[in-house]
Design a protein around this motif. Structure first.
Motif, PDB file in Angstrom:
ATOM      1  N   HIS A 207       0.831  -0.962   0.031  1.00 16.25           N
ATOM      2  CA  HIS A 207       0.105   0.028  -0.007  1.00 16.25           C
ATOM      3  C   HIS A 207       0.961   1.281  -0.118  1.00 16.25           C
ATOM      4  O   HIS A 207       2.013   1.222   0.781  1.00 16.25           O
ATOM      5  CB  HIS A 207      -0.959   0.071   1.125  1.00 16.25           C
ATOM      6  CG  HIS A 207      -1.861  -1.040   1.113  1.00 16.25           C
ATOM      7  ND1 HIS A 207      -2.998  -1.089   0.220  1.00 16.25           N
ATOM      8  CD2 HIS A 207      -1.946  -2.131   1.654  1.00 16.25           C
ATOM      9  CE1 HIS A 207      -3.735  -2.047   0.288  1.00 16.25           C
ATOM     10  NE2 HIS A 207      -3.265  -2.944   1.178  1.00 16.25           N
ATOM     11  N   GLN A 208       0.371   2.166  -0.712  1.00 16.28           N
ATOM     12  CA  GLN A 208       1.433   3.502  -0.915  1.00 16.28           C
ATOM     13  C   GLN A 208       0.392   4.593  -1.360  1.00 16.28           C
ATOM     14  O   GLN A 208      -0.568   4.673  -2.068  1.00 16.28           O
ATOM     15  CB  GLN A 208       2.157   3.379  -1.938  1.00 16.28           C
ATOM     16  CG  GLN A 208       3.362   2.591  -1.434  1.00 16.28           C
ATOM     17  CD  GLN A 208       4.525   2.464  -2.724  1.00 16.28           C
ATOM     18  OE1 GLN A 208       4.164   2.463  -3.849  1.00 16.28           O
ATOM     19  NE2 GLN A 208       5.750   2.644  -2.326  1.00 16.28           N
ATOM     20  N   LEU A 209       0.602   5.831  -0.445  1.00 11.34           N
ATOM     21  CA  LEU A 209      -0.077   6.978  -0.501  1.00 11.34           C
ATOM     22  C   LEU A 209       0.995   7.987  -0.514  1.00 11.34           C
ATOM     23  O   LEU A 209       1.948   8.443   0.388  1.00 11.34           O
ATOM     24  CB  LEU A 209      -1.069   7.550   0.622  1.00 11.34           C
ATOM     25  CG  LEU A 209      -2.505   6.700   0.277  1.00 11.34           C
ATOM     26  CD1 LEU A 209      -3.394   7.244   1.572  1.00 11.34           C
ATOM     27  CD2 LEU A 209      -3.203   7.320  -1.034  1.00 11.34           C
ATOM     28  N   PRO A 210       1.275   8.947  -1.698  1.00 14.48           N
ATOM     29  CA  PRO A 210       0.307   8.948  -2.690  1.00 14.48           C
ATOM     30  C   PRO A 210       0.651   7.466  -3.511  1.00 14.48           C
ATOM     31  O   PRO A 210       1.679   6.828  -3.202  1.00 14.48           O
ATOM     32  CB  PRO A 210       0.758   9.881  -3.611  1.00 14.48           C
ATOM     33  CG  PRO A 210       2.320  10.175  -3.062  1.00 14.48           C
ATOM     34  CD  PRO A 210       2.271  10.049  -1.704  1.00 14.48           C
ATOM     35  N   ALA A 211      -0.225   7.355  -4.372  1.00 17.01           N
ATOM     36  CA  ALA A 211      -0.087   5.847  -5.126  1.00 17.01           C
ATOM     37  C   ALA A 211       0.936   5.735  -6.073  1.00 17.01           C
ATOM     38  O   ALA A 211       1.318   6.786  -6.839  1.00 17.01           O
ATOM     39  CB  ALA A 211      -1.296   5.420  -6.049  1.00 17.01           C
ATOM     40  N   GLN A 212       1.818   4.551  -5.951  1.00 14.78           N
ATOM     41  CA  GLN A 212       2.977   4.215  -6.688  1.00 14.78           C
ATOM     42  C   GLN A 212       2.846   3.143  -7.579  1.00 14.78           C
ATOM     43  O   GLN A 212       2.119   2.328  -6.834  1.00 14.78           O
ATOM     44  CB  GLN A 212       4.269   4.369  -5.867  1.00 14.78           C
ATOM     45  CG  GLN A 212       4.495   5.739  -5.039  1.00 14.78           C
ATOM     46  CD  GLN A 212       5.077   6.726  -6.139  1.00 14.78           C
ATOM     47  OE1 GLN A 212       5.776   6.314  -7.036  1.00 14.78           O
ATOM     48  NE2 GLN A 212       4.340   7.926  -6.163  1.00 14.78           N
TER      49      GLN A 212
END
Ligand code: GCB
Length: 594
Positions: A514-519
């Motif tokens: 999971h990553q924010l901002p999306a990568q």
């Protein structure tokens, strides 16, 4: 060729189970006649299964070449005087089979059935030895293609498709008894005239002089709705219950050979009454526009590899239903006949594809190694390859022509299509497909390297099928630019006036990242990537379908491009949902199919 069936006049016996198995790394089995006696130094092997992942050693996992399978089976005592057939649903990619000391059949192509007539060789009650030499190597004249390169450590198989080259006996093996005067083939083509369904049929038989061919059509409750005598004819069903998306209603066509009052042979063919047609940019099933929601799939499962397995099939169809899919493509080879039956029974629309994947050195060379080949040339994919390709198109259509679920033939996935060589190679293959089946649209799946304006093969296709990875292989991580270029290209294709199915769009996603901002690689990025694509599709009227790549994570060759396989699945390889699957479910279940 008709499928093995138990009917009033036919009986089959499964040879599935544990067979003796042995690799032949030195390729000496054929010279040394390994079929002439019990297979020495054999280990047990499951049939059906890919052999590659049942073992723990790398040599067997990666093995390319001849592998030998052997079993013994007793021909049932009551089969004396019958025609006896040995039937393989598939062996990847080619096989030679012996019964006792005699070679009975050789077959090229890894995903379609073949059989041998044993009538003159065996008798009822006899114990026979069945030996199969199965070979999974690929060359420029096989479909799919590959080649063997010499390395300091020895020969190495390379191929230009993105799934693991599993080998072995992947589907069931049968011994079958039929009468000697027997039915040999049946073709049905259905139509609709108002509320009446029509079923045109053609039955082929062997040694049937003086016999009457009769067909009886029954509805799903077993009630007779039509019958006719003669090898060809048209049945009419007033108030027919049509087959359609989500409504897999099937009639049963019993074909019989009759001698006076005796039924000599009987075979059952399921029939879905439906039409499929293209009208401008629309794809019509039963004269109604359909919008395909679904996936490119793979026959790919943990441990068993490419083998058919009913439990796994049911799980996959449950997930298709759960996610709101109404379609899939048999990327990149014909799937098991059980899968096609299941799709029939569940009203799933199928784009049925040949194993012609990887006919593209521009693409494959870069990703999979093996640089420097020309795709179409005398030394690489050539006239002989084209002949093999034509044959596999005919064989696929012969096998699947009666499945109502099949609405489109795909004759290749992502071949080179922007050169004169490609145009010359493919033009006659479209004719082959249309001659074998004049009733269904024919297409091929176009690759990003041959975008609109450059592709020279799509002119022959009835519809446009596009695999596009804007935001992944190009503009990775930059969905804003990806959306702009994708929209521009799609508008170009839309100007052709043909329906467009997006047969692949996807982003590798490591489940749980999971990553924010999306990568890229995160579950969040996969969602953003899907949203971007869906905006592009929704803005284009000519788009009549979206099949995300892929239904589930799947095994590939190892390499720096892949982390334990291709991870573009909406589901993991063990068939659990990523966030993307929930996201697709919200879209697809909420969608009024346009
Ligand atoms: C493609 C191929 C498919 C691959 C996919 C990918 O274009 O048709 O076989 O697996 O891309 O993930 O790279």
């Amino acid at each position: 060729m008709l499928r093995p069936q138990d009917t009033d006049t036919r009986e089959r016996k499964s040879l599935d189970g544990l067979w003796d198995f042995r690799l032949d790394p030195d390729g000496v089995g054929r010279q040394d006649g390994w079929w002439r006696g019990p297979l020495a130094d054999a280990r047990p092997m499951a049939v059906p299964a890919s052999f590659n992942d049942l073992v723990t050693d790398l040599e067997t996992h990666n093995f390319v070449g001849d592998v030998w399978y052997q079993t013994q089976v007793r021909v049932p005592r009551g089969w004396g005087g019958q025609r006896i057939v040995l039937h393989f649903e598939s062996a990847t990619h080619r096989a030679t089979v012996w019964v006792d000391d005699a070679e009975v059949v050789s077959h090229e192509g890894g995903y379609l059935p073949f059989e041998a007539d044993l009538t003159d060789r065996v008798s009822g009650g006899e114990l026979i030895r069945v030996t199969a030499c199965v070979n999974n190597s690929l060359n420029f004249q096989s479909i799919p293609p590959g080649t063997t390169e010499q390395t300091p450590a020895g020969p190495r198989q390379i191929y230009w498709h993105d799934f693991f080259n599993y080998g072995g006996i992947h589907r069931s093996v049968w011994l079958l008894a039929t009468p000697t005067r027997h039915l040999d083939d049946v073709t049905v083509v259905t139509g609709i005239e108002g509320a009446t369904g029509t079923v045109s049929y053609a039955v082929r038989s062997v040694r049937a002089d003086g016999l009457v061919t009769r067909v009886v059509l029954r509805d799903a409750a077993g009630v007779e709705v039509a019958r006719s005598d003669g090898a060809e004819g048209v049945l009419r069903v007033a108030g027919a219950h049509l087959w359609g998306p989500g409504d897999g209603y099937l009639y049963d066509l019993e074909c019989q050979l009759i001698d006076a009052d005796t039924v000599v042979d009987s075979y059952h063919q399921s029939v879905g009454i439906r039409t499929v047609r293209i009208d401008g940019t629309r794809l019509l099933v039963n004269e109604k526009p359909v919008y395909l929601k679904g996936f490119g799939m793979h026959e790919d499962h943990i441990t068993i590899g490419k083998a058919h397995d009913n439990a796994s099939m049911i799980r996959d169809f449950e997930l298709l239903e759960w996610v709101g899919a109404n379609s899939f493509r048999t990327s990149h080879y014909p799937y098991s006949e059980q899968v096609m039956d299941f799709a029939d029974r569940h009203g799933i629309l199928v784009i049925d594809e040949t194993p012609a994947v990887g006919l593209n050195q521009g693409l494959g060379g870069g990703i999979f190694g093996g640089q420097g080949y020309v795709t179409f040339s005398a030394e690489t994919s050539n006239d002989e390859t084209q002949r093999v390709h034509a044959q596999v198109i005919r064989d696929l259509i012969a096998r699947d022509k009666n499945h109502p679920c099949v609405i489109v033939w795909s004759i290749a996935n992502e071949p080179e299509s922007d050169t004169e060589g490609a145009e010359d190679y493919f033009r006659p293959l479209f004719d082959v497909a249309r001659e074998a089946d004049p009733t269904r649209p024919v297409g091929f799946v176009n690759v990003m390297l041959a975008p609109h304006g450059r592709c020279r093969v799509s002119q022959f296709a009835d519809l446009i099928m596009l695999n596009r990875y804007y935001g992944w292989y190009v503009q990775p991580g930059d969905l804003t630019n990806a959306e702009l270029v994708w929209t521009t290209e799609l508008n170009g294709w839309a100007s052709e006036g043909k329906p467009i199915v997006i047969t692949e769009y996807g982003a590798d996603t490591y489940a749980g990242l999971h990553q924010l901002p999306a990568q890229p690689w995160s579950e969040e990025y996969q969602l953003d990537y899907l949203d971007m694509n869906h905006r592009v599709f929704d803005a284009c009227d000519a788009v009549v379908g979206e099949q995300m790549w892929n239904f589930a994570d799947f095994m590939t060759v190892s390499g720096f491009m892949r982390v334990g396989g291709n991870k573009k699945g909406a589901f993991t390889r063990d068939r659990q949902p990523k966030m993307a699957a929930h996201h697709l479910r919200r879209r697809w279940r909420g969608m009024d199919t346009r």
